[in-house]
Design a protein around this motif. Structure first.
Motif, short mmCIF file in Angstrom:
data_model
loop_
_atom_site.label_atom_id
_atom_site.label_comp_id
_atom_site.label_asym_id
_atom_site.label_seq_id
_atom_site.Cartn_x
_atom_site.Cartn_y
_atom_site.Cartn_z
N VAL A 4 -11.48 -2.58 -7.59
CA VAL A 4 -11.65 -1.37 -6.64
C VAL A 4 -12.24 -1.72 -5.31
O VAL A 4 -11.53 -1.52 -4.26
CB VAL A 4 -12.66 -0.54 -7.39
CG1 VAL A 4 -13.16 0.86 -6.73
CG2 VAL A 4 -12.08 -0.07 -8.74
N ALA A 5 -13.26 -2.53 -5.13
CA ALA A 5 -13.96 -2.70 -3.74
C ALA A 5 -13.37 -3.44 -3.06
O ALA A 5 -12.97 -3.16 -1.67
CB ALA A 5 -15.54 -3.39 -4.23
N VAL A 46 -9.69 -3.98 1.70
CA VAL A 46 -8.62 -4.78 2.41
C VAL A 46 -7.54 -3.63 2.92
O VAL A 46 -7.29 -3.62 4.08
CB VAL A 46 -7.91 -5.58 1.37
CG1 VAL A 46 -6.43 -6.12 2.10
CG2 VAL A 46 -8.99 -6.75 1.21
N PHE A 47 -7.32 -2.50 2.06
CA PHE A 47 -6.32 -1.59 2.71
C PHE A 47 -7.08 -0.76 3.94
O PHE A 47 -6.20 -0.48 4.75
CB PHE A 47 -6.04 -0.65 1.54
CG PHE A 47 -5.02 -1.22 0.67
CD1 PHE A 47 -3.57 -0.74 1.02
CD2 PHE A 47 -5.23 -2.11 -0.24
CE1 PHE A 47 -2.56 -1.40 0.03
CE2 PHE A 47 -4.10 -2.64 -0.86
CZ PHE A 47 -2.77 -2.26 -0.80
N PHE A 82 1.02 -4.79 8.27
CA PHE A 82 1.48 -5.63 6.68
C PHE A 82 2.02 -4.45 5.85
O PHE A 82 1.79 -3.27 5.68
CB PHE A 82 -0.06 -5.92 6.18
CG PHE A 82 -0.58 -7.07 6.92
CD1 PHE A 82 -0.04 -8.52 6.64
CD2 PHE A 82 -1.69 -7.04 7.68
CE1 PHE A 82 -0.72 -9.59 7.40
CE2 PHE A 82 -1.98 -8.08 8.38
CZ PHE A 82 -1.76 -9.32 8.25
N ASN A 83 3.04 -4.88 5.11
CA ASN A 83 3.54 -3.90 4.21
C ASN A 83 2.41 -3.94 2.97
O ASN A 83 1.57 -4.62 2.48
CB ASN A 83 4.86 -4.31 3.75
CG ASN A 83 5.08 -5.67 2.98
OD1 ASN A 83 4.23 -5.90 2.21
ND2 ASN A 83 6.16 -6.27 3.07
N ILE A 109 -3.25 -9.80 -0.37
CA ILE A 109 -4.63 -10.24 0.32
C ILE A 109 -5.75 -9.71 -0.38
O ILE A 109 -6.80 -10.53 -0.45
CB ILE A 109 -4.36 -9.76 1.72
CG1 ILE A 109 -3.47 -10.35 2.56
CG2 ILE A 109 -5.89 -9.90 2.17
CD1 ILE A 109 -3.30 -9.94 3.96
N ALA A 110 -5.59 -8.36 -1.07
CA ALA A 110 -6.65 -7.99 -1.83
C ALA A 110 -6.89 -8.51 -3.11
O ALA A 110 -7.94 -8.90 -3.62
CB ALA A 110 -6.48 -6.54 -2.18
N TRP A 111 -5.88 -9.25 -3.69
CA TRP A 111 -5.90 -10.12 -4.89
C TRP A 111 -6.52 -11.40 -4.66
O TRP A 111 -7.30 -12.26 -5.50
CB TRP A 111 -4.66 -10.47 -5.58
CG TRP A 111 -4.89 -10.93 -7.08
CD1 TRP A 111 -4.28 -11.96 -7.31
CD2 TRP A 111 -5.58 -10.54 -8.17
NE1 TRP A 111 -4.56 -12.51 -8.75
CE2 TRP A 111 -5.48 -11.44 -9.11
CE3 TRP A 111 -6.39 -9.20 -8.39
CZ2 TRP A 111 -5.84 -11.18 -10.46
CZ3 TRP A 111 -6.88 -9.16 -9.75
CH2 TRP A 111 -6.81 -10.08 -10.72
#
Length: 133
Positions: free
Chosen positions: A35-36, A41-42, A50-51, A58-60
């Motif tokens: 979640v956080a 990142v988004f 960035f798509n 990147i979030a992962w």
């Protein structure tokens, strides 16, 4: 050097004490990973081109490592009451992040189609001329 740091910081962990805080630490780790971090990142990458697949990758990827454990050990060094709780939670979060996100990094890149193609063609054979042959 990082392996040595992990071993030294791992010496501060008490398994008996860790078992008491593992439940909340796992919940915190999952909330941070699922979640956080993706929300952060988004939001941070919104102005850039960035798509959604790259943003999700990147979030992962996430930040994990010895720095978080070291920062969590500072309250223990200062002698704050229940400082071990910060350290234990950070230790579990880093371990879960390393195991879950670290081991699934390559499959996640392939699934999201953000993996770069390999440029090397495997091992090259080199002939050596040794004296006397």
């Amino acid at each position: 050097a990082q392996i040595v740091m992990f071993v030294l910081l791992g010496l501060l962990v008490s398994p008996q004490r860790l078992m008491g805080s593992i439940g909340p630490a796992v919940v915190i780790a999952l909330a941070l990973m699922l979640v956080a971090r993706p929300v952060a990142v988004f939001v941070c990458l919104a102005p850039f081109r960035f798509n959604w697949r790259e943003r999700l990758f990147i979030a992962w990827v996430g930040l994990r490592g010895a720095v978080a454990i070291f920062l969590a050990s500072i309250p223990m060094l200062v002698g704050l009451s229940k400082a071990y709780l910060y350290f234990d939670v950070a230790f579990v979060v880093v371990l879960i992040s390393l195991m879950l996100q670290g081991w699934t990094l390559a499959p996640a890149a392939r699934k999201l189609h953000v993996a770069l193609p390999r440029t090397d063609r495997g091992p090259r054979r080199i002939e050596l001329d040794l004296p006397g042959q």
